[in-house]
Write an enzyme that holds these catalytic residues in place. Structure first.
Site, PDB file in Angstrom:
ATOM      1  N   GLU A  45      12.788  -9.892   1.649  1.00 47.73           N
ATOM      2  CA  GLU A  45      12.036  -8.567   1.847  1.00 47.73           C
ATOM      3  C   GLU A  45      12.413  -7.246   1.485  1.00 47.73           C
ATOM      4  O   GLU A  45      13.615  -7.484   1.669  1.00 47.73           O
ATOM      5  CB  GLU A  45      11.759  -8.399   3.430  1.00 47.73           C
ATOM      6  CG  GLU A  45      10.769  -7.465   4.087  1.00 47.73           C
ATOM      7  CD  GLU A  45      10.716  -7.652   5.524  1.00 47.73           C
ATOM      8  OE1 GLU A  45      10.004  -7.348   6.121  1.00 47.73           O
ATOM      9  OE2 GLU A  45      11.787  -8.646   5.830  1.00 47.73           O
ATOM     10  N   ARG A  58       4.619  11.661  -1.748  1.00 43.40           N
ATOM     11  CA  ARG A  58       4.394  10.846  -0.686  1.00 43.40           C
ATOM     12  C   ARG A  58       5.677  10.964   0.353  1.00 43.40           C
ATOM     13  O   ARG A  58       6.714  10.178  -0.061  1.00 43.40           O
ATOM     14  CB  ARG A  58       3.774   9.765  -0.465  1.00 43.40           C
ATOM     15  CG  ARG A  58       3.799   9.010   0.840  1.00 43.40           C
ATOM     16  CD  ARG A  58       3.223   7.729   0.925  1.00 43.40           C
ATOM     17  NE  ARG A  58       3.189   7.419   2.406  1.00 43.40           N
ATOM     18  CZ  ARG A  58       3.975   5.721   3.006  1.00 43.40           C
ATOM     19  NH1 ARG A  58       4.073   5.190   1.319  1.00 43.40           N
ATOM     20  NH2 ARG A  58       3.927   6.140   3.829  1.00 43.40           N
ATOM     21  N   HIS A  72      12.806  -2.937   1.225  1.00 51.48           N
ATOM     22  CA  HIS A  72      12.334  -2.021   1.765  1.00 51.48           C
ATOM     23  C   HIS A  72      12.912  -0.503   1.349  1.00 51.48           C
ATOM     24  O   HIS A  72      13.911  -0.503   1.763  1.00 51.48           O
ATOM     25  CB  HIS A  72      11.896  -1.445   3.956  1.00 51.48           C
ATOM     26  CG  HIS A  72      11.424  -2.278   4.118  1.00 51.48           C
ATOM     27  ND1 HIS A  72      10.085  -2.230   4.200  1.00 51.48           N
ATOM     28  CD2 HIS A  72      11.471  -4.014   4.741  1.00 51.48           C
ATOM     29  CE1 HIS A  72       8.873  -3.613   4.616  1.00 51.48           C
ATOM     30  NE2 HIS A  72      10.397  -4.338   4.820  1.00 51.48           N
ATOM     31  N   LEU A  73      12.149   0.840   0.592  1.00 52.49           N
ATOM     32  CA  LEU A  73      12.807   2.165   1.225  1.00 52.49           C
ATOM     33  C   LEU A  73      13.753   2.127   1.862  1.00 52.49           C
ATOM     34  O   LEU A  73      15.370   2.705   1.618  1.00 52.49           O
ATOM     35  CB  LEU A  73      12.440   2.602   0.132  1.00 52.49           C
ATOM     36  CG  LEU A  73      11.428   2.560  -0.961  1.00 52.49           C
ATOM     37  CD1 LEU A  73      10.599   3.061  -0.981  1.00 52.49           C
ATOM     38  CD2 LEU A  73      13.006   2.627  -2.951  1.00 52.49           C
ATOM     39  N   HIS A  91       4.117  -4.917   9.080  1.00 48.53           N
ATOM     40  CA  HIS A  91       3.710  -4.974  10.460  1.00 48.53           C
ATOM     41  C   HIS A  91       2.920  -5.561  10.473  1.00 48.53           C
ATOM     42  O   HIS A  91       2.210  -5.430  12.070  1.00 48.53           O
ATOM     43  CB  HIS A  91       4.111  -3.480  10.950  1.00 48.53           C
ATOM     44  CG  HIS A  91       5.476  -2.350  10.087  1.00 48.53           C
ATOM     45  ND1 HIS A  91       6.683  -3.210  10.327  1.00 48.53           N
ATOM     46  CD2 HIS A  91       5.153  -1.679   9.131  1.00 48.53           C
ATOM     47  CE1 HIS A  91       7.332  -2.609   9.895  1.00 48.53           C
ATOM     48  NE2 HIS A  91       6.611  -1.891   8.958  1.00 48.53           N
ATOM     49  N   TYR A 123      11.042   8.933   1.830  1.00 48.10           N
ATOM     50  CA  TYR A 123      11.140   8.101   0.263  1.00 48.10           C
ATOM     51  C   TYR A 123      11.718   8.235  -0.542  1.00 48.10           C
ATOM     52  O   TYR A 123      11.851   8.087  -1.716  1.00 48.10           O
ATOM     53  CB  TYR A 123      10.004   7.768   0.277  1.00 48.10           C
ATOM     54  CG  TYR A 123       8.668   6.602   1.507  1.00 48.10           C
ATOM     55  CD1 TYR A 123       9.251   5.515   1.789  1.00 48.10           C
ATOM     56  CD2 TYR A 123       7.532   7.179   1.974  1.00 48.10           C
ATOM     57  CE1 TYR A 123       8.822   4.854   3.209  1.00 48.10           C
ATOM     58  CE2 TYR A 123       7.159   6.864   3.093  1.00 48.10           C
ATOM     59  CZ  TYR A 123       7.387   5.654   3.491  1.00 48.10           C
ATOM     60  OH  TYR A 123       7.100   4.752   4.993  1.00 48.10           O
ATOM     61  N   ALA A 145       3.592  -1.138   4.743  1.00 49.45           N
ATOM     62  CA  ALA A 145       2.604  -0.964   6.775  1.00 49.45           C
ATOM     63  C   ALA A 145       2.665  -2.168   6.349  1.00 49.45           C
ATOM     64  O   ALA A 145       2.033  -2.966   7.764  1.00 49.45           O
ATOM     65  CB  ALA A 145       1.187   0.296   5.851  1.00 49.45           C
ATOM     66  N   ARG A 190      12.838   3.602  12.342  1.00 49.04           N
ATOM     67  CA  ARG A 190      11.815   4.760  11.903  1.00 49.04           C
ATOM     68  C   ARG A 190      10.899   3.971  13.539  1.00 49.04           C
ATOM     69  O   ARG A 190      11.381   3.760  14.772  1.00 49.04           O
ATOM     70  CB  ARG A 190      10.542   4.533  10.915  1.00 49.04           C
ATOM     71  CG  ARG A 190      11.944   4.845   9.498  1.00 49.04           C
ATOM     72  CD  ARG A 190      10.955   4.722   8.591  1.00 49.04           C
ATOM     73  NE  ARG A 190       9.640   5.388   8.723  1.00 49.04           N
ATOM     74  CZ  ARG A 190       9.056   5.640   8.119  1.00 49.04           C
ATOM     75  NH1 ARG A 190       9.074   4.386   6.624  1.00 49.04           N
ATOM     76  NH2 ARG A 190       7.874   6.211   7.392  1.00 49.04           N
ATOM     77  N   ARG A 215       7.532   0.229  13.515  1.00 47.93           N
ATOM     78  CA  ARG A 215       7.775  -0.365  13.330  1.00 47.93           C
ATOM     79  C   ARG A 215       9.173  -1.512  12.700  1.00 47.93           C
ATOM     80  O   ARG A 215       9.282  -2.062  12.230  1.00 47.93           O
ATOM     81  CB  ARG A 215       8.053   0.622  11.783  1.00 47.93           C
ATOM     82  CG  ARG A 215       7.046   1.628  10.663  1.00 47.93           C
ATOM     83  CD  ARG A 215       7.734   2.616  10.498  1.00 47.93           C
ATOM     84  NE  ARG A 215       6.791   3.772   9.525  1.00 47.93           N
ATOM     85  CZ  ARG A 215       5.530   4.161   8.597  1.00 47.93           C
ATOM     86  NH1 ARG A 215       5.429   2.673   8.258  1.00 47.93           N
ATOM     87  NH2 ARG A 215       5.270   4.754   8.744  1.00 47.93           N
ATOM     88  N   ASP A 258       1.160 -15.850   5.796  1.00 45.00           N
ATOM     89  CA  ASP A 258       1.426 -17.483   5.926  1.00 45.00           C
ATOM     90  C   ASP A 258       1.332 -17.890   4.185  1.00 45.00           C
ATOM     91  O   ASP A 258       1.057 -19.103   3.993  1.00 45.00           O
ATOM     92  CB  ASP A 258      -0.225 -17.638   6.398  1.00 45.00           C
ATOM     93  CG  ASP A 258      -0.349 -17.790   7.927  1.00 45.00           C
ATOM     94  OD1 ASP A 258       0.508 -17.503   8.379  1.00 45.00           O
ATOM     95  OD2 ASP A 258      -1.910 -17.229   8.351  1.00 45.00           O
ATOM     96  N   PRO A 263       0.816  -1.334   0.122  1.00 45.82           N
ATOM     97  CA  PRO A 263      -0.249   0.090   0.093  1.00 45.82           C
ATOM     98  C   PRO A 263       0.749   1.344   0.174  1.00 45.82           C
ATOM     99  O   PRO A 263       1.661   1.092   0.362  1.00 45.82           O
ATOM    100  CB  PRO A 263      -1.127   0.002   1.366  1.00 45.82           C
ATOM    101  CG  PRO A 263      -0.146  -1.060   1.978  1.00 45.82           C
ATOM    102  CD  PRO A 263       0.732  -1.763   1.349  1.00 45.82           C
ATOM    103  N   ASN A 264       0.192   2.261  -0.676  1.00 42.78           N
ATOM    104  CA  ASN A 264       0.431   3.467  -1.048  1.00 42.78           C
ATOM    105  C   ASN A 264       2.132   3.789  -1.168  1.00 42.78           C
ATOM    106  O   ASN A 264       2.189   4.350  -2.178  1.00 42.78           O
ATOM    107  CB  ASN A 264       1.672   3.911   0.156  1.00 42.78           C
ATOM    108  CG  ASN A 264      -0.639   4.416   1.388  1.00 42.78           C
ATOM    109  OD1 ASN A 264      -1.372   4.841   0.529  1.00 42.78           O
ATOM    110  ND2 ASN A 264       0.075   3.874   3.051  1.00 42.78           N
ATOM    111  N   ASN A 286       8.483  -5.652  -0.884  1.00 40.10           N
ATOM    112  CA  ASN A 286       8.446  -4.630  -0.257  1.00 40.10           C
ATOM    113  C   ASN A 286       6.336  -4.210   0.324  1.00 40.10           C
ATOM    114  O   ASN A 286       5.935  -3.946  -0.421  1.00 40.10           O
ATOM    115  CB  ASN A 286       7.855  -3.056  -1.036  1.00 40.10           C
ATOM    116  CG  ASN A 286       8.699  -2.054   0.021  1.00 40.10           C
ATOM    117  OD1 ASN A 286       7.612  -2.092   1.324  1.00 40.10           O
ATOM    118  ND2 ASN A 286       8.647  -1.525  -0.277  1.00 40.10           N
TER     119      ASN A 286
END
Length: 147
Positions: free
Chosen positions: A97, A19, A99-100, A79, A24, A76, A106, A110, A86, A11-12, A73
């Protein structure tokens, strides 16, 4: 044709470039996709983004059937999502995995990931370069599995 590398985004992330650029950066998701495709060289890339948890679960399951490896990625959902955990747990392909930002640098909420325990590795905190390194890592793990 070889199996594609799946790159899934939560998401986002469709708002990258505008954003919270202080967190980011200004690179768009389309620019990250182009960098991933270039980095993957001859391996096809399936690059997707969704704000919907169930759609990500469907794509993870699809990756299990169709992909050589998965980069995710979860944003949100990292977390909060036992459902992603699963789904990822069922895979028999390398999972990275990505992440930027660095989640551990943070907010405290998170600091826990439902994805990390079921991933082969995690790359974070390097901005868009995190994705390029994730491509390298995923394809390296794929190469190790080939007899």
């Amino acid at each position: 044709m070889s199996k594609p590398l799946y790159v899934l985004n939560g998401p986002n992330l469709n708002l990258l470039g505008t954003r919270e650029p202080e967190v980011y950066g200004r690179t768009t998701l389309a620019e990250i996709e182009a960098a991933c495709c270039a980095r993957a060289d001859n391996t096809p890339v399936v690059f997707r983004q969704s704000n919907i948890e169930g759609e990500l679960v469907d794509w993870i399951q699809e990756a299990g059937r169709e992909a050589c490896a998965l980069i995710i990625n979860p944003a949100a959902y990292t977390h909060t999502s036992v459902a992603l955990h699963d789904a990822l747990k069922t895979l028999d392909i390398p999972v990275i995995e990505c992440h930027l930002s660095n989640p551990l640098a943070r907010e405290a909420f998170r600091h826990h990931s439902f994805v990390t325990p079921v991933a082969d590795g995690m790359i974070s905190g390097l901005g868009p370069k995190s994705y390029e390194l994730a491509v390298d890592a995923a394809l390296s793990l794929v190469a190790r599995r080939v007899p």
